[in-house]
Write a protein that holds these residues in place. Structure first.
Motif, PDB file in Angstrom:
ATOM      1  N   LYS A  42      23.393 -27.663 -31.736  1.00  0.00           N
ATOM      2  CA  LYS A  42      22.893 -28.891 -31.095  1.00  0.00           C
ATOM      3  C   LYS A  42      21.448 -29.223 -31.484  1.00  0.00           C
ATOM      4  N   ILE A  43      20.923 -28.570 -32.531  1.00  0.00           N
ATOM      5  CA  ILE A  43      19.571 -28.884 -32.994  1.00  0.00           C
ATOM      6  C   ILE A  43      19.600 -30.149 -33.844  1.00  0.00           C
ATOM      7  N   ASN A  44      18.714 -31.085 -33.520  1.00  0.00           N
ATOM      8  CA  ASN A  44      18.523 -32.297 -34.322  1.00  0.00           C
ATOM      9  C   ASN A  44      17.128 -32.242 -34.924  1.00  0.00           C
ATOM     10  N   PRO A  45      17.004 -32.029 -36.237  1.00  0.00           N
ATOM     11  CA  PRO A  45      15.668 -31.887 -36.845  1.00  0.00           C
ATOM     12  C   PRO A  45      14.765 -33.092 -36.611  1.00  0.00           C
ATOM     13  N   ASP A  46      15.355 -34.256 -36.371  1.00  0.00           N
ATOM     14  CA  ASP A  46      14.547 -35.462 -36.155  1.00  0.00           C
ATOM     15  C   ASP A  46      13.925 -35.503 -34.758  1.00  0.00           C
ATOM     16  N   ASP A  47      14.259 -34.539 -33.908  1.00  0.00           N
ATOM     17  CA  ASP A  47      13.715 -34.519 -32.543  1.00  0.00           C
ATOM     18  C   ASP A  47      12.330 -33.879 -32.471  1.00  0.00           C
ATOM     19  N   TYR A  48      11.800 -33.434 -33.601  1.00  0.00           N
ATOM     20  CA  TYR A  48      10.573 -32.641 -33.557  1.00  0.00           C
ATOM     21  C   TYR A  48       9.426 -33.328 -34.292  1.00  0.00           C
ATOM     22  N   VAL A  49       8.241 -33.128 -33.754  1.00  0.00           N
ATOM     23  CA  VAL A  49       7.054 -33.780 -34.290  1.00  0.00           C
ATOM     24  C   VAL A  49       5.912 -32.785 -34.345  1.00  0.00           C
ATOM     25  N   SER A  50       5.034 -32.943 -35.323  1.00  0.00           N
ATOM     26  CA  SER A  50       3.855 -32.083 -35.452  1.00  0.00           C
ATOM     27  C   SER A  50       2.605 -32.872 -35.084  1.00  0.00           C
ATOM     28  N   LEU A  51       1.762 -32.262 -34.254  1.00  0.00           N
ATOM     29  CA  LEU A  51       0.528 -32.883 -33.782  1.00  0.00           C
ATOM     30  C   LEU A  51      -0.669 -32.077 -34.253  1.00  0.00           C
ATOM     31  N   THR A  52      -1.777 -32.761 -34.493  1.00  0.00           N
ATOM     32  CA  THR A  52      -3.019 -32.085 -34.839  1.00  0.00           C
ATOM     33  C   THR A  52      -4.173 -32.798 -34.160  1.00  0.00           C
ATOM     34  N   SER A  53      -5.407 -32.324 -34.422  1.00  0.00           N
ATOM     35  CA  SER A  53      -6.566 -32.909 -33.741  1.00  0.00           C
ATOM     36  C   SER A  53      -7.816 -32.728 -34.593  1.00  0.00           C
ATOM     37  N   TYR A  79      -9.787 -20.440 -27.448  1.00  0.00           N
ATOM     38  CA  TYR A  79      -9.346 -20.068 -28.793  1.00  0.00           C
ATOM     39  C   TYR A  79      -8.394 -21.134 -29.337  1.00  0.00           C
ATOM     40  N   PHE A  80      -7.463 -21.577 -28.508  1.00  0.00           N
ATOM     41  CA  PHE A  80      -6.513 -22.610 -28.915  1.00  0.00           C
ATOM     42  C   PHE A  80      -7.249 -23.880 -29.330  1.00  0.00           C
ATOM     43  N   LYS A  81      -8.217 -24.309 -28.530  1.00  0.00           N
ATOM     44  CA  LYS A  81      -8.936 -25.543 -28.815  1.00  0.00           C
ATOM     45  C   LYS A  81      -9.716 -25.473 -30.123  1.00  0.00           C
ATOM     46  N   LEU A  82     -10.232 -24.298 -30.450  1.00  0.00           N
ATOM     47  CA  LEU A  82     -11.039 -24.163 -31.657  1.00  0.00           C
ATOM     48  C   LEU A  82     -10.204 -23.857 -32.889  1.00  0.00           C
ATOM     49  N   LYS A  83      -9.204 -22.989 -32.747  1.00  0.00           N
ATOM     50  CA  LYS A  83      -8.530 -22.415 -33.918  1.00  0.00           C
ATOM     51  C   LYS A  83      -7.129 -22.957 -34.180  1.00  0.00           C
ATOM     52  N   MET A  84      -6.598 -23.775 -33.290  1.00  0.00           N
ATOM     53  CA  MET A  84      -5.298 -24.389 -33.533  1.00  0.00           C
ATOM     54  C   MET A  84      -5.398 -25.398 -34.684  1.00  0.00           C
ATOM     55  N   ILE A  85      -4.517 -25.268 -35.665  1.00  0.00           N
ATOM     56  CA  ILE A  85      -4.440 -26.255 -36.740  1.00  0.00           C
ATOM     57  C   ILE A  85      -3.474 -27.367 -36.339  1.00  0.00           C
ATOM     58  N   SER A  86      -2.304 -26.972 -35.841  1.00  0.00           N
ATOM     59  CA  SER A  86      -1.320 -27.961 -35.417  1.00  0.00           C
ATOM     60  C   SER A  86      -0.306 -27.304 -34.488  1.00  0.00           C
ATOM     61  N   ILE A  87       0.434 -28.136 -33.786  1.00  0.00           N
ATOM     62  CA  ILE A  87       1.586 -27.657 -33.014  1.00  0.00           C
ATOM     63  C   ILE A  87       2.795 -28.507 -33.377  1.00  0.00           C
ATOM     64  N   THR A  88       3.973 -27.925 -33.225  1.00  0.00           N
ATOM     65  CA  THR A  88       5.231 -28.647 -33.416  1.00  0.00           C
ATOM     66  C   THR A  88       6.059 -28.466 -32.160  1.00  0.00           C
ATOM     67  N   LEU A  89       6.596 -29.551 -31.642  1.00  0.00           N
ATOM     68  CA  LEU A  89       7.364 -29.487 -30.402  1.00  0.00           C
ATOM     69  C   LEU A  89       8.380 -30.622 -30.361  1.00  0.00           C
ATOM     70  N   ASN A  90       9.245 -30.563 -29.378  1.00  0.00           N
ATOM     71  CA  ASN A  90      10.247 -31.604 -29.194  1.00  0.00           C
ATOM     72  C   ASN A  90       9.558 -32.882 -28.720  1.00  0.00           C
ATOM     73  N   LYS A  91       9.742 -33.963 -29.451  1.00  0.00           N
ATOM     74  CA  LYS A  91       9.025 -35.194 -29.129  1.00  0.00           C
ATOM     75  C   LYS A  91       9.482 -35.798 -27.801  1.00  0.00           C
ATOM     76  N   ASN A  92      10.671 -35.400 -27.338  1.00  0.00           N
ATOM     77  CA  ASN A  92      11.175 -35.964 -26.086  1.00  0.00           C
ATOM     78  C   ASN A  92      10.390 -35.503 -24.869  1.00  0.00           C
ATOM     79  N   VAL A  93       9.563 -34.468 -25.028  1.00  0.00           N
ATOM     80  CA  VAL A  93       8.767 -33.979 -23.913  1.00  0.00           C
ATOM     81  C   VAL A  93       7.429 -34.711 -23.805  1.00  0.00           C
ATOM     82  N   LEU A  94       7.096 -35.530 -24.807  1.00  0.00           N
ATOM     83  CA  LEU A  94       5.804 -36.219 -24.812  1.00  0.00           C
ATOM     84  C   LEU A  94       5.789 -37.384 -23.836  1.00  0.00           C
TER      85      LEU A  94
END
Length: 371
Positions: free
Chosen positions: A191-202, A347-362
């Protein structure tokens, strides 16, 4: 003299009571599969994102499935090779990658369980890609060393043969719980849909609330990232976990204050803190967007390692930490917390490059951007 001794004893007791070592309490603990080791490979991107997808399968279907990390690796190397050949060797060729490379592979090649494609040579129990990577790099350099000559059409076939030797031939069908699947039909089963996921950065060198190609060495596939302020990133991550969604994480782990034993990652105000000698909770730096950008642009923050955020914990002072699943194994003197890292928000705020998560939770305010 007795009074002085009594005062010293009282002072020592007070200091001892105040100098509390870290004690953690679970806040959120989302279900995931067992911690395993990536061995002597640079394929953390596949291990972390496969673990992330395993948790997604649990969340969606309730089924706990051990996915094959090496099936994704096997199907990503030809894309890396194509990129290297077409750029005439003027780019990086390594075993690194990012979360979207797994999702791209899933979309193109499906998924298989770990037992259907181990990627291990005969009698091997641990992944070791050092020789394979050396052979592949030498092979591709042979084809790119003289770009004035026509490129041999055999380079793809030869590359595939090397991958077949070291990782195994691609699997076309397999049985799972008494049913025969192809990789694509098994993807449908999960039931995984690859289009359901998005990568965020800052990062502030690009406009917020837009997407851009993050210029880091392992982004060989030129994946796009949606850019939001770091304070919003914290809210997005925390909200996802509270709603039961885990997160794939790309970050810098080169800091001395990131260690698998005692299994912590913090950014102390005092830069001389040694995590292995900690006897008390230490104050951490305040991380701003400007400081984060500065550390990225001077290469103090680099794209080192991908992991999987599966929950939240807090210390006895109420400070929040991300529970991060690593891929360095868990049965070792060098690894604490059963292979998990407790990562502070600083640490997360300084050293995170990006996260990937299900876009439906945004939140809905991001949906227009994502569309």
């Amino acid at each position: 003299m007795k009074n002085n001794i009594s005062l010293l004893v009282l002072l020592f007791i007070c200091l001892s009571l105040n100098a509390q070592s870290y004690k953690f309490e679970t806040v959120i603990d989302l279900e995931t599969t067992d911690v395993i080791s990536q061995g002597n490979t640079g394929t953390c991107w596949s291990f972390s994102t496969s673990s992330f997808l395993e948790s997604e399968i649990i969340r969606i279907t309730g089924k706990k499935i051990d996915l094959s990390e090496m099936y994704t690796v096997r199907n990503t190397y030809p894309k890396k090779a194509w990129n290297y050949i077409m750029r005439q060797g003027k780019t990086q060729f390594s075993d690194g990658g990012l979360a979207h490379d797994v999702l791209n592979s899933v979309k193109d090649h499906g998924l298989v369980p770990a037992f259907a494609f181990t990627g291990l040579e005969e009698n091997a129990t641990r992944h070791n890609h050092s020789e394979m990577l050396t052979v592949l790099r030498g092979l591709l350099n042979t084809y790119t060393k003289d770009v004035k000559k026509p490129l041999s059409p055999k380079w793809k076939q030869v590359t595939e043969s090397v991958l077949d030797i070291y990782l195994g031939k691609n699997v076309e069908t397999f049985n799972y719980e008494g049913v025969q699947y192809t990789p694509q039909s098994f993807l449908e089963f999960t039931k995984i849909n690859p289009d359901d996921y998005v990568s965020l950065t800052s990062f502030s060198h690009q406009p917020f609330y837009t997407s851009f190609i993050l210029n880091i060495p392992d982004n060989f596939s030129n994946g796009s990232f949606y850019n939001i302020p770091i304070e919003e990133m914290i809210k997005v991550a925390n909200n996802a976990l509270k709603k039961g969604y885990t997160i794939a994480l790309d970050c810098d782990v080169s800091e001395s204050t990131f260690t698998a034993n005692p299994g912590m990652a913090i950014i102390p105000e005092d830069g001389n803190v040694d995590l292995k000698d900690l006897t008390e909770i230490v104050a951490e730096k305040e991380i701003t967007q400007a400081y984060r950008q500065q550390e990225f642009e001077n290469f103090n923050t680099t794209d080192d390692h991908l992991m999987h955020i599966t929950g939240l914990v807090k210390d006895q002072n109420g400070n929040i930490y991300y529970k991060v699943k690593n891929s360095w194994g868990k049965n070792s003197e060098r690894v604490a917390n059963n292979g998990f890292i407790y990562m502070s928000e600083a640490y997360f705020k300084l050293k995170m490059i990006s996260i990937t998560l299900n876009k439906n939770v945004l939140d809905k305010k991001y949906h227009k951007i994502l569309n």
